[in-house]
Design an enzyme around this catalytic site. Structure first.
Site, PDB file in Angstrom:
ATOM      1  CB  CYS A 112     -19.172 -47.510 -35.744  1.00 55.07           C
ATOM      2  SG  CYS A 112     -18.692 -45.996 -36.920  1.00 55.07           S
TER       3      CYS A 112
ATOM      4  CG  ASP B 207     -21.032 -36.297 -38.528  1.00 57.90           C
ATOM      5  OD1 ASP B 207     -21.796 -35.576 -37.753  1.00 57.90           O
ATOM      6  OD2 ASP B 207     -20.326 -37.459 -38.322  1.00 57.90           O
TER       7      ASP B 207
ATOM      8  CD  GLU C 131     -19.015 -40.334 -40.923  1.00 56.46           C
ATOM      9  OE1 GLU C 131     -19.235 -39.606 -40.103  1.00 56.46           O
ATOM     10  OE2 GLU C 131     -17.880 -39.577 -41.434  1.00 56.46           O
TER      11      GLU C 131
HETATM   12  C1  PEP Z   1     -20.430 -40.559 -36.438  1.00 58.19           C
HETATM   13  O1  PEP Z   1     -20.788 -39.789 -37.158  1.00 58.19           O
HETATM   14  O2  PEP Z   1     -21.511 -41.962 -36.152  1.00 58.19           O
HETATM   15  C2  PEP Z   1     -19.234 -41.673 -36.419  1.00 58.19           C
HETATM   16  C3  PEP Z   1     -19.095 -42.814 -35.662  1.00 58.19           C
HETATM   17  O3  PEP Z   1     -18.400 -40.612 -36.295  1.00 58.19           O
HETATM   18  P1  PEP Z   1     -17.847 -39.750 -34.850  1.00 58.19           P
HETATM   19  O4  PEP Z   1     -18.752 -39.505 -34.125  1.00 58.19           O
HETATM   20  O5  PEP Z   1     -16.921 -39.575 -35.208  1.00 58.19           O
HETATM   21  O6  PEP Z   1     -18.331 -37.981 -35.926  1.00 58.19           O
HETATM   22 MG    MG Z   2     -18.914 -39.004 -37.707  1.00 56.44          MG
END
Ligand code: PEP
Ligand code: MG
Length: 755
Positions: free
Chosen positions: A674, A627, A603
């Site tokens: 994801c 992120d 991330e």
């Molecule tokens: C992301 O950062 O892409 C992620 C899946 O986590 P979140 O959106 O919960 O920060």
């Molecule tokens: Mg994230």
């Protein structure tokens, strides 16, 4: 100077509408500069002319009447040049043009500065003086600073004021307010305003349903506050001197029925609801005190605000029990949160509008998971005035429409119908595999957090969970859930999907996800105490969570554990040690089960560069592109002001995604993704070509991505990737991808703005 600037900006911020704001500006700037004239000319977007809108020193009768075209006169010259013009004798300049009757003949010195907001010239601020001399450098610096600071306030007042005027006049004039796309889809419905708790400035005006009841509710709330204050005074007892005690009497006196209280009751009797009446009266008194020069009296504004807030909190608590929602509710709020979504029955909820936040704020991600069309960052929306209004929201393009003309509303209705038809069409894909035309399988998993996601995900044929955001059940509570409570939650998820894999991410709080019972106050939260940093500092929280996950996995074996926000190898190793330790301890306690696969989220840019070193220590890697994009591009994912710089298809992002996939390949571990990019048909085609092994997305996107991938060949996708990887701009890449979708019969995934 700073102090003067601050005061002026504060006063302008509190102005009632654009005209009031401009009048305050010219008066206060003239006084502060000790000059004779200060005027503002504002650009009329329909004609492009600069209209004389406010003045101190020139003929006020011409306000709204006189104007200059761009490039015409000195004002027009400042606007075109987009820089200050400082002249000793205005009349001598070749561009000078006298506006008849305005009365500027006697003023020689001229200083004009442009008012620029987001690269657009909104108007020109002018100071003039009889004496023939150039304004000195400090004058020029002051006016430039003033103009830069006020530009945002003016722009906001302009848009908001126009919408406010329309609402008050009720003439049915169309208004369109721009925000940022939050969750796709169109919603046509009725606004319900969610006020932040006890914020008087956010209370919408509303008609009282039952005046007598409202008066009674106000009286009761007042009495509760009086009791609270008396209790505080009593508890301090002997610690306070008699003079200090007298302060409490002053405080209570403010609430006396015969003054403020009576005004509130008067407004309620005139038809306003208690919360509105209280807020309006209190704000008026706060303004009054704030304007006073005497510092002691000025301080009273703070007391009045505090008292008003306390009474409002009691009123809101009693009103909350009575809240009802119309069908097709569009929830509108300053900053919607996960818990505000939890309060409304799902079948009533048609759409969401949040004044703050952006497309990758967590509330937007939740909305996408729930399939609720959403507009974020609608900063110019006078949202408190929208209660019970019919609105259309366009979640594809991030716009809110008030009184759309019949043909526009008709067009939106058509899109709603098309979307329904598309959903039906996609339903037929439910049991079909996600396979390209040339037979390449791409498993599609889902991101979950709410229990409601589970049913939807299974309905859409999800093959696993790529991200269970464990912080969501934490967010919806008023304390940390116990190990046993967590075990139950995790067990439900694992059982619902078994034997399909479920990837549970350890607690990822911080950033824009604050637990109400564990507040983290930081200046720069996205670069602060977030994700794994918090849980490694609190091993008791981390260990309880891991134990609960491992216990929940007993007899099922479909758990995977994933670590968020890892920035270095030490963090990863520490977390792995804690997981191994928990596993050993549980085995000793008699809890059976193998150590589940453990993965790391990529991330932050550091993880991209260390992807191979990380890959050697884990079983899988999953890219959190939300992120990763924010950190690679240095764009806060939550800030609407920079939302147009947040490009998930930025060449640098695509390069990082390619590198991570290659690192996983080289170390022989699967790389999945994801982030939201996986749920975008355009992004999915590229990720397929890059070699991602699983795409995990919100349940609503799953059928669209399935349809997109079933329409392409892996070979073609690779060619497309090669083509876009040499492009220099996100816009160019996006355009090429749209063209690709259209060529493959997927026009329905392209959404252009409607006016
Ligand atoms: C992301 O950062 O892409 C992620 C899946 O986590 P979140 O959106 O919960 O920060
Ligand atoms: Mg994230």
């Amino acid at each position: 100077m700073l102090e003067t600037l601050r005061h002026i900006v504060q006063e302008v911020n509190a102005a009632e509408g654009l005209d009031d704001a401009l009048q305050i500006i010219v008066r206060r700037v003239r006084d502060a500069m000790g000059t004779e004239v200060c005027s503002v000319y504002m650009r009329d977007p329909s004609t492009g002319c600069y209209v004389f809108r406010a003045t101190e020193g020139l003929n006020p009768d011409l306000v709204g009447q006189a104007s200059l075209a761009a490039g015409e006169g000195l004002v027009g010259m400042v606007a075109v040049r987009e820089e200050p013009v400082n002249l000793e004798n205005a009349a001598n300049h070749p561009s000078f043009q006298l506006l008849p009757g305005i009365g500027e003949e006697q003023y020689h010195a001229f200083l004009g500065v442009p008012i620029i907001h987001q690269r657009v010239v909104l108007g020109v601020l002018v100071a003039q003086q009889a004496q023939q001399r150039r304004f000195d450098e400090s004058d020029e610096a002051f006016l430039v600073t003033m103009s830069a600071q006020l530009a945002g306030v003016i722009a906001h007042a302009q848009v908001t004021g126009a919408v406010q005027d329309e609402i008050l006049a009720g003439a049915g004039t169309p208004a369109k307010i721009s925000g940022v796309p939050g969750a796709p889809g169109i919603a046509i419905g009725t606004a319900v305003v969610v006020s932040p708790i006890a914020d008087m400035y956010a209370v919408p005006p509303r008609k009282a349903q039952n005046r007598r009841q409202e008066v009674r509710a106000f009286g009761e709330a007042l009495q509760c506050v009086v009791k609270d204050i008396q209790a505080v005074a009593d508890s301090l007892g002997t610690e306070l001197s008699p003079e200090d005690h007298a302060l409490f009497d002053v405080y209570l006196g403010i609430l006396d029925d015969s003054t403020i209280g009576a005004e509130v009751v008067g407004l309620i009797k005139a038809g306003e609801w208690a919360q509105g009446a209280l807020s309006q009266v209190m704000i008026e008194h706060i303004r009054h005190f704030e304007r006073m020069e005497h510092s002691y009296l000025k301080e009273r504004a703070v007391d009045v605000k505090d008292l008003g807030t306390r009474v409002l909190a009691y009123l809101q608590a009693s009103d909350k029990e009575e809240q009802t929602y119309p069908d097709q509710t569009i929830l509108v709020g300053e900053e919607l949160t996960a818990s505000s979504l939890g309060e409304i029955p799902r079948e009533k909820l048609a759409g969401l509008i949040s004044v703050r936040g952006s497309g990758n704020s967590h509330v937007a991600i939740l909305a996408r998971a729930m399939g609720v069309p959403t507009v974020m960052g609608a900063v110019d929306l006078p949202y408190t005035m929208l209660q019970d209004r019919e609105l259309v929201i366009d979640g594809y393009n991030g716009t809110v429409h008030l009184n759309p003309p019949p043909q526009v509303k008709q067009r939106f209705q058509e899109i709603v119908d098309q979307d329904r038809a598309l959903t039906r069409d996609l339903e037929s894909l439910r049991d079909k595999p996600c396979e390209t035309l040339d037979g390449h399988r791409m498993p599609l998993w889902v991101n979950t957090g709410l229990m409601a996601d589970v049913t939807r995900s299974l309905e859409w044929g999800a093959e696993g969970v790529g991200l269970f955001r464990t912080e969501i059940p934490f967010l919806l509570r008023d304390r940390f859930p116990s190990e046993e409570e967590q075990r139950q939650i995790y067990r439900n998820q694992l059982e619902a999907f078994a034997p399909k894999p479920v990837t549970m991410r350890t607690l990822d709080i911080g950033g824009d996800k604050a637990l109400p019972y564990f507040p983290i106050e930081e200046d720069n939260p996205f670069l602060g105490w977030r994700g794994i940093r918090v849980t490694l500092d609190h091993p008791e929280i981390f260990l309880a969570q891991i134990r609960a996950m491992l216990k929940a996995n007993e007899g099922l074996g479909n758990l995977r554990i994933m670590l968020p926000m890892i920035c270095n190898i030490s963090e990863l190793e520490e977390a792995l040690d804690l997981i191994h330790r928990s596993h050993r301890e549980l085995l000793q306690e008699g809890v059976k089960g193998e150590l589940p696969p453990i993965g790391v989220m990529v991330e932050v840019p550091a993880a991209v560069y260390q992807a191979r070193a990380m890959a050697r220590r884990v079983d899988f890697m999953s890219v959190g592109s939300n992120d990763l994009t924010q950190y690679l591009l240095a764009v806060d994912r939550n800030n609407p002001r920079v939302a147009d710089l947040y490009h998930s298809l930025h060449p640098a992002v695509l390069q990082a995604l390619t590198d991570v996939a290659a690192a996983g390949e080289a170390e022989g571990i699967p790389v999945t993704i994801c982030g939201e990019l996986a749920g975008d048909p355009e992004g999915a085609v590229l990720l397929l070509a890059m070699g991602y092994k699983v795409l995990s997305m919100n349940a609503t996107s799953l059928p669209k991505v399935k349809k997109a991938l079933r329409n392409v060949n892996l070979g073609e996708a690779r060619e497309l990737l090669n083509e876009v990887m040499v492009m220099d701009r996100a816009s160019e890449i996006h355009q090429r991808l749209e063209q690709f979708l259209a060529e493959h019969g997927m026009e329905q995934f392209i959404h252009n703005p409607i006016d």
